[in-house]
Design a protein around this motif. Sequence first.
Motif, PDB file in Angstrom:
ATOM      1  N   GLY A 223      -3.096  -8.635   7.553  1.00 30.52           N
ATOM      2  CA  GLY A 223      -2.951  -9.951   6.951  1.00 30.52           C
ATOM      3  C   GLY A 223      -1.508 -10.408   6.879  1.00 30.52           C
ATOM      4  O   GLY A 223      -1.153 -11.243   6.051  1.00 30.52           O
ATOM      5  N   VAL A 224      -0.649  -9.850   7.726  1.00 32.66           N
ATOM      6  CA  VAL A 224       0.779 -10.168   7.725  1.00 32.66           C
ATOM      7  C   VAL A 224       1.187 -10.608   9.123  1.00 32.66           C
ATOM      8  O   VAL A 224       0.878  -9.932  10.105  1.00 32.66           O
ATOM      9  N   LEU A 321       9.722 -13.997   3.198  1.00 37.03           N
ATOM     10  CA  LEU A 321       8.777 -12.991   2.731  1.00 37.03           C
ATOM     11  C   LEU A 321       8.033 -13.490   1.501  1.00 37.03           C
ATOM     12  O   LEU A 321       6.805 -13.312   1.380  1.00 37.03           O
ATOM     13  N   THR A 322       8.747 -14.135   0.598  1.00 37.86           N
ATOM     14  CA  THR A 322       8.116 -14.676  -0.601  1.00 37.86           C
ATOM     15  C   THR A 322       7.025 -15.676  -0.237  1.00 37.86           C
ATOM     16  O   THR A 322       5.899 -15.633  -0.768  1.00 37.86           O
ATOM     17  N   GLU A 328      -0.898 -15.717   0.451  1.00 30.51           N
ATOM     18  CA  GLU A 328      -2.080 -14.853   0.586  1.00 30.51           C
ATOM     19  C   GLU A 328      -3.182 -15.205  -0.407  1.00 30.51           C
ATOM     20  O   GLU A 328      -4.360 -14.962  -0.137  1.00 30.51           O
ATOM     21  N   GLN A 329      -2.830 -15.771  -1.575  1.00 30.75           N
ATOM     22  CA  GLN A 329      -3.824 -16.051  -2.613  1.00 30.75           C
ATOM     23  C   GLN A 329      -3.637 -17.466  -3.171  1.00 30.75           C
ATOM     24  O   GLN A 329      -2.531 -17.821  -3.581  1.00 30.75           O
ATOM     25  N   PRO A 330      -4.705 -18.267  -3.214  1.00 28.91           N
ATOM     26  CA  PRO A 330      -4.584 -19.635  -3.745  1.00 28.91           C
ATOM     27  C   PRO A 330      -4.077 -19.675  -5.183  1.00 28.91           C
ATOM     28  O   PRO A 330      -3.322 -20.584  -5.547  1.00 28.91           O
ATOM     29  N   GLU A 349       1.097  -6.037  -8.530  1.00 29.65           N
ATOM     30  CA  GLU A 349       0.584  -4.907  -7.757  1.00 29.65           C
ATOM     31  C   GLU A 349       0.943  -5.069  -6.285  1.00 29.65           C
ATOM     32  O   GLU A 349       1.347  -4.100  -5.621  1.00 29.65           O
ATOM     33  N   ARG A 350       0.835  -6.279  -5.782  1.00 29.59           N
ATOM     34  CA  ARG A 350       1.157  -6.559  -4.376  1.00 29.59           C
ATOM     35  C   ARG A 350       2.645  -6.329  -4.111  1.00 29.59           C
ATOM     36  O   ARG A 350       3.037  -5.823  -3.048  1.00 29.59           O
TER      37      ARG A 350
END
Length: 428
Positions: A223-224, A321-322, A328-330, A349-350
Amino acid sequence: MSPDRDNQTAEFDAIVLGAGAAGLFCAGEAAQRGLRVLLVDHGRKVAEKIRISGGGRCNFTNRDLDPRAPQRHFLSANPNFCRSALARFTPQHFITLMQQAGIAFHEKHKGQLFCDERAQALIDWLVERCTRFAVQRWQPAQVLAVAREQLPGQDICVPGRFCVQTSMGEARAPQLVVATGGLSIPKIGASDLGYRIARKFGVPVVAQRPGLVPLVFSPAQQGVDFAALAGVALPVRVRVQPAAARPDMRTAVVFDEDLLFTHRGLSGPAILQISSYWQPGDALCIDLLPGQDALALLRAAKAGSRKQLVNIVAQWLPQRLTEAIVAEQPQWQRPIDQVSDRALTALAERLQRWQLMPNGSEGYAKAEVTVGGVDTQALSSKTMECRQVPGLYFIGEVVDVTGWLGGYNFQWAWASAYACAQALREDG
């Protein structure tokens, strides 16, 4: 240089195969003690790994190596093997030789020592020592065969005598030193000759794999978009999460170093270091904010700010990167005061326990060293001599001893070469 063409086998006290760091140093040390030494190498140039290492300035040792516990910086199936040689020939011993030779050097960080000028000065000094003490060099010379000498008309070998056939002639000696290196960087002449010689004489060899090497990933699985992040660098903390229990992972190995995104995956000192411990099937766990508490930072920011979450995180991480992480998440794509505590916990956590699974590595073409090699259980830790094959020695990278990034592998080359050179005997 070439041998005399008189159809006679050239006689020596010791033959050293490989004119890299370990081979050159061993040959010079042994010849200084009065031994007749032949140095054989298949390349047109000597010590190419010295020449290209450290950006051309050669990170030749590391001050931080602790002679009381030198094995801490090395990986091996037999981790205590390297202690004896490294404790007896320390970084300070080599530093003294550099100072006596007039080769200027400097320390960068974490004890890493580099030549001030080009690494060629170090190579020239190693070669000059060999010349000064009458080491004979056959180069470029292909090794065609290595065998124990046989008595005429008999099918038995003379214990301890070796015959080396090369493209420049035949040589014989009671002692043979294999300093042929590993499989890394084949474009400068890496080969498996040392492992083949070991197997020929019944010496066990630990399976090899690339070490100190960039790792590659599948963007679809991770996913990157690594290509979009290529060039981004930041300090991280990285460790391996092994797929199964392994002897080399009995103690968690963690590296605090810089990480670099590449078009195909990850590199930089952090990844090169951990790659020597990574094996297929293992995951990596990366902390993008080492030494900090991401959740505490996020909660504090939420209590006193209405900025977009992406702008908050960009205070701590590179912008590209930020943006990739927040996308990745809405629930992360809003002002921080509107982000739920649960979503902040997930983001923390990510940021501090990012787990991802490498597809593999860039292989030996990009690897700085080879992990694995001649089994140290078969060698004397004091002399590098094979226990079951008297007169046969293995030194340097061909042995199953792999150091961390930062000059440790060169220090192993010097220390193992010195231990061997001191053990070699005149007339066998």
